[in-house]
Write a protein that holds these residues in place. Structure first.
Motif, mmCIF file in Angstrom:
data_model
loop_
_atom_site.group_PDB
_atom_site.id
_atom_site.type_symbol
_atom_site.label_atom_id
_atom_site.label_comp_id
_atom_site.label_asym_id
_atom_site.label_seq_id
_atom_site.Cartn_x
_atom_site.Cartn_y
_atom_site.Cartn_z
ATOM 1 N N GLY A 12 0.822 -1.055 -0.072
ATOM 2 C CA GLY A 12 -0.138 -0.355 0.308
ATOM 3 C C GLY A 12 0.835 0.979 0.044
ATOM 4 O O GLY A 12 -0.021 2.368 0.946
ATOM 5 N N GLY A 13 2.128 1.173 -1.243
ATOM 6 C CA GLY A 13 2.921 2.543 -1.033
ATOM 7 C C GLY A 13 2.139 3.520 -1.439
ATOM 8 O O GLY A 13 0.885 3.056 -2.322
ATOM 9 N N PRO A 14 2.829 4.353 -2.702
ATOM 10 C CA PRO A 14 2.542 5.119 -3.055
ATOM 11 C C PRO A 14 2.242 4.593 -5.023
ATOM 12 O O PRO A 14 1.573 5.275 -4.997
ATOM 13 C CB PRO A 14 3.715 6.407 -3.601
ATOM 14 N N GLY A 15 2.289 3.611 -4.929
ATOM 15 C CA GLY A 15 1.993 3.041 -6.050
ATOM 16 C C GLY A 15 1.067 2.192 -6.563
ATOM 17 O O GLY A 15 0.171 2.014 -7.309
ATOM 18 N N GLY A 16 1.250 1.476 -5.108
ATOM 19 C CA GLY A 16 -0.013 0.845 -4.538
ATOM 20 C C GLY A 16 -1.266 1.691 -4.955
ATOM 21 O O GLY A 16 -2.657 0.437 -5.311
ATOM 22 N N TYR A 17 -1.195 1.980 -2.904
ATOM 23 C CA TYR A 17 -2.196 2.668 -2.974
ATOM 24 C C TYR A 17 -3.082 3.558 -3.934
ATOM 25 O O TYR A 17 -3.973 3.378 -4.076
ATOM 26 C CB TYR A 17 -2.951 3.286 -1.557
ATOM 27 N N ALA A 18 -2.509 4.194 -4.710
ATOM 28 C CA ALA A 18 -2.956 5.004 -6.168
ATOM 29 C C ALA A 18 -3.140 3.972 -7.629
ATOM 30 O O ALA A 18 -4.921 4.015 -7.403
ATOM 31 C CB ALA A 18 -1.110 5.876 -6.621
ATOM 32 N N ALA A 19 -2.890 3.106 -7.234
ATOM 33 C CA ALA A 19 -3.456 1.999 -8.344
ATOM 34 C C ALA A 19 -4.899 1.398 -8.058
ATOM 35 O O ALA A 19 -5.442 1.404 -8.750
ATOM 36 C CB ALA A 19 -3.170 0.503 -8.618
ATOM 37 N N ALA A 24 -11.137 1.485 -8.150
ATOM 38 C CA ALA A 24 -11.736 1.545 -7.780
ATOM 39 C C ALA A 24 -12.194 2.778 -8.768
ATOM 40 O O ALA A 24 -13.453 2.595 -9.176
ATOM 41 C CB ALA A 24 -11.676 2.326 -6.159
ATOM 42 N N GLN A 25 -11.819 3.773 -9.389
ATOM 43 C CA GLN A 25 -12.683 4.937 -10.343
ATOM 44 C C GLN A 25 -13.438 4.441 -11.657
ATOM 45 O O GLN A 25 -14.566 4.616 -12.058
ATOM 46 C CB GLN A 25 -11.466 5.534 -10.819
ATOM 47 N N LEU A 26 -12.030 2.910 -11.853
ATOM 48 C CA LEU A 26 -13.224 1.902 -13.220
ATOM 49 C C LEU A 26 -14.004 0.917 -13.036
ATOM 50 O O LEU A 26 -14.229 0.663 -13.516
ATOM 51 C CB LEU A 26 -11.582 1.808 -13.616
ATOM 52 N N ASP A 27 -14.414 1.288 -10.885
ATOM 53 C CA ASP A 27 -15.936 0.037 -10.759
ATOM 54 C C ASP A 27 -15.305 -1.179 -10.621
ATOM 55 O O ASP A 27 -15.345 -2.329 -10.913
ATOM 56 C CB ASP A 27 -16.907 0.010 -12.067
ATOM 57 N N HIS A 331 7.304 8.948 -7.664
ATOM 58 C CA HIS A 331 6.384 10.130 -8.635
ATOM 59 C C HIS A 331 6.296 8.630 -9.223
ATOM 60 O O HIS A 331 4.752 8.479 -10.417
ATOM 61 C CB HIS A 331 6.405 10.590 -8.459
ATOM 62 N N VAL A 332 7.319 8.121 -10.022
ATOM 63 C CA VAL A 332 7.852 7.007 -10.722
ATOM 64 C C VAL A 332 6.836 5.875 -10.449
ATOM 65 O O VAL A 332 5.835 4.990 -11.692
ATOM 66 C CB VAL A 332 8.543 6.523 -11.348
ATOM 67 N N ALA A 333 6.640 5.381 -9.564
ATOM 68 C CA ALA A 333 5.325 3.533 -8.458
ATOM 69 C C ALA A 333 4.369 4.367 -9.045
ATOM 70 O O ALA A 333 3.324 3.069 -9.709
ATOM 71 C CB ALA A 333 5.648 4.408 -7.749
ATOM 72 N N THR A 334 3.810 5.355 -8.757
ATOM 73 C CA THR A 334 2.879 6.220 -8.970
ATOM 74 C C THR A 334 1.523 6.116 -10.075
ATOM 75 O O THR A 334 0.662 6.036 -10.467
ATOM 76 C CB THR A 334 2.375 7.310 -8.312
ATOM 77 N N HIS A 335 2.810 6.206 -11.271
ATOM 78 C CA HIS A 335 1.959 6.839 -12.711
ATOM 79 C C HIS A 335 2.349 5.419 -12.705
ATOM 80 O O HIS A 335 1.667 4.754 -14.004
ATOM 81 C CB HIS A 335 3.174 7.381 -13.043
ATOM 82 N N VAL A 341 -2.993 -0.177 -14.291
ATOM 83 C CA VAL A 341 -5.122 -0.457 -13.873
ATOM 84 C C VAL A 341 -5.281 0.255 -15.547
ATOM 85 O O VAL A 341 -6.299 -0.908 -15.190
ATOM 86 C CB VAL A 341 -5.074 0.098 -13.231
ATOM 87 N N GLU A 342 -4.526 0.785 -15.704
ATOM 88 C CA GLU A 342 -5.996 1.514 -16.805
ATOM 89 C C GLU A 342 -5.753 0.129 -18.402
ATOM 90 O O GLU A 342 -6.231 -0.252 -19.179
ATOM 91 C CB GLU A 342 -5.129 2.906 -17.894
ATOM 92 N N HIS A 343 -4.219 -0.342 -18.103
ATOM 93 C CA HIS A 343 -4.199 -1.406 -19.042
ATOM 94 C C HIS A 343 -4.934 -2.990 -18.831
ATOM 95 O O HIS A 343 -5.686 -3.663 -19.778
ATOM 96 C CB HIS A 343 -2.842 -1.681 -18.826
ATOM 97 N N MET A 344 -5.247 -2.563 -17.219
ATOM 98 C CA MET A 344 -5.999 -4.199 -17.339
ATOM 99 C C MET A 344 -7.636 -3.921 -17.776
ATOM 100 O O MET A 344 -8.260 -4.681 -17.820
ATOM 101 C CB MET A 344 -5.649 -4.924 -16.068
#
Ligand code: NAI
Length: 476
Positions: A12-19, A24-27, A331-335, A341-344
């Motif tokens: 749940g770091g900046p990569g994991g929680y942002a993903a 969740a935004q993508l339902d 910031h790289v991990a977040t992106h 997520v968008e790919h999956m």
């Protein structure tokens, strides 16, 4: 208990929680498994706590110099390190609460335990069921996801044979919890962590020596910037010993620590004495004990191998952030997490161009950069044109009383495109985003000059450096 999800994020770091938030935004039905605290290394043991301490060090130094601004009586200010630590902890707690609230808002389930990927099982014919173990011995939970993101981060490296004991030899995590400052410290490694801590501790009044294996501090940054920073840090009293590799057999720890090293510049053996050592020789990916052996995922040089959309060899299992190596930056991990997520979710995200990622070092003065250094560009055979402009000639820098440093812009002589932008000086970690956008837009220095920089502002130095590429800067 077992539960099905569209996505389970391990870490749940900046990569994991942002993903997780993007999913969740993508339902998607999402869960995060975190064995420690949401926010990860960045929030609890890295970026945020170290920047909070750096800010206290900066305020300490600025207050001592307040008489330059006509404010008298602050020459003998003292430090209350306990209060500095409390302020740091308060900042962390506030951000931590914010992340927990975001998880609630996104209806993201958070499991506070250690997750491990299982092989094909009764739950699924594919590897990927996650078994969660709890520290209190409660019965494991089984999560059965369609997709997984591994975002397990990294941990500090040490020199083999020289263990971090948390007392004499510290790493970037446990140094954060010192209750009082040492009188002296030797920092091994003049990379990002070594330099930020050197700058901060010297500003707090600690005697600092930095030993670096390479011939240049911040070896991957532009030489002119690294040299300028070194000069400024030396003015704080920091000693740099370069071209020296520390090995475990050169160290003895009794009451005081002694480090022997060979000084090639005058062909002699020397000894450093110090109260503490900070090991800052890089970080290594967390890939152990997460069940990778139950999958076909490839681990190369200690990092998980992925494609440009962060899919591992198991196409339903993605990996992002420090655990895949590369640029180990929050910031790289977040992106990377957003792209995965968008790919999956079949949203056709654009892959990252790592050459466009800004790099920031929060020393005093700060360093920020994007793209190739002048040395890298020349090594790639690019004919470069360079423009450089100093903060000394900038009105706002004089008003601030912070005139050290410069902005350097490197362009390709043939295509005119930007190749790299490098900065050392006041607030440059905020200013680098303009250069980042310019790189994304494939801008030329001329296009930077067409964006009018407000006066008086530090950003005018970027406009002037862009003009300087063609030798037509106004104030220099
Ligand atoms: P680093 O890779 O930036 O620097 C390590 C340095 O140690 C190198 O210059 C290397 O030459 C030197 N070194 C290695 N072995 C040595 C030895 N035996 N004797 C003397 N010198 C030796 O790693 P660092 O500073 O530990 O940072 C780890 C990661 O964390 C980096 O990827 C960094 O980007 C990231 N980070 C980023 C921050 C930021 O963006 N502001 C802040 C803190 C960390």
């Amino acid at each position: 208990m077992s539960k099905e999800y569209d996505l389970v994020v391990l870490g749940g770091g900046p990569g994991g929680y942002a993903a997780a938030i993007r999913a969740a935004q993508l339902d998607l039905q999402v869960a995060i498994v975190e064995k420690d605290k949401l926010g990860g290394t960045c929030l609890h043991y890295g970026c945020i706590p170290s920047k909070s301490l750096l800010r206290s060090a900066e305020v300490f130094q600025q207050t001592k110099k307040a008489s330059d601004f006509g404010i008298e009586g602050t020459e003998n200010v003292t430090l209350n390190y306990e209060k500095i630590q409390l302020r740091k902890n308060k900042t962390i707690e506030s951000l931590h609460s914010g992340i927990k609230a975001l998880m609630k808002k996104g209806k993201i389930d958070v499991f506070n335990g250690t997750g491990r990927i299982l092989g094909p099982s009764i739950f699924s014919p594919l590897p990927g069921t996650i078994s969660i173990e709890y520290a209190d011995g409660n019965e494991n939970t089984m999560l059965v996801p369609k997709n997984i993101i591994i975002a397990t981060g990294s941990k500090p490296k040490t020199i083999p044979g020289l263990p971090i004991d948390g007392e004499h030899v510290l790493d970037s995590s446990n140094i954060l919890n010192l209750t009082e400052l040492p009188t002296s410290i030797v920092i091994i490694g003049a990379g990002v962590i070594g330099i930020e801590w050197a700058s901060m501790l010297a500003d707090f009044g600690v005697s600092v020596t930095v030993v670096e294996y390479a011939p240049q501090i911040l070896p991957s940054e532009d030489k002119a910037v690294a040299n300028k920073l070194e000069q400024e840090l030396q003015k704080k009293g920091i000693t740099f010993i370069k071209n020296v590799q520390i090995k475990p057999d050169t160290l003895s720890i009794n009451k005081e620590i002694a480090i022997e090293y060979y000084d090639g510049s005058n062909n002699s053996n020397k000894t450093l004495h110090t109260e503490k050592i900070l090991m800052a020789v890089g970080r290594e990916a967390n890939t152990l004990n997460i069940g990778l052996e139950n999958t076909d995922i490839i681990v190369n040089n200690g990092a998980i191998e992925t494609n440009e959309f962060y899919q591992t060899k198991e196409s339903h299992i993605y990996a992002i952030g420090d655990c895949i190596g590369g640029m180990q930056l929050a910031h790289v991990a977040t992106h990377e997490g957003l792209i995965a997520v968008e790919h999956m979710a079949e949203q056709s995200p654009l892959p990252i161009k790592y050459n466009h990622v800004p790099r920031c070092i929060y020393s005093s003065p700060e360093v920020a950069s994007v793209g190739l250094t002048e040395e890298q560009a020349r090594a790639e055979g690019i004919n470069v044109k360079v423009g450089q402009f100093p903060f000394q000639a900038n009105g706002k820098a004089l008003v601030y009383g912070e005139t050290v440093g410069f902005v350097k812009i490197i362009a390709d002589e043939k295509t005119k495109d930007l190749v790299g932008v490098h900065m050392v000086g006041p607030h440059v970690t905020n200013m680098i985003s303009e250069a980042g956008l310019a790189m994304v837009l494939d801008a030329t220095p001329w296009e930077i000059t067409q964006s009018i920089h407000p006066h008086p502002s530090l950003s005018e130095v970027i406009g002037e450096a862009a003009l300087a590429v063609d030798g037509i800067q106004i104030h220099g």
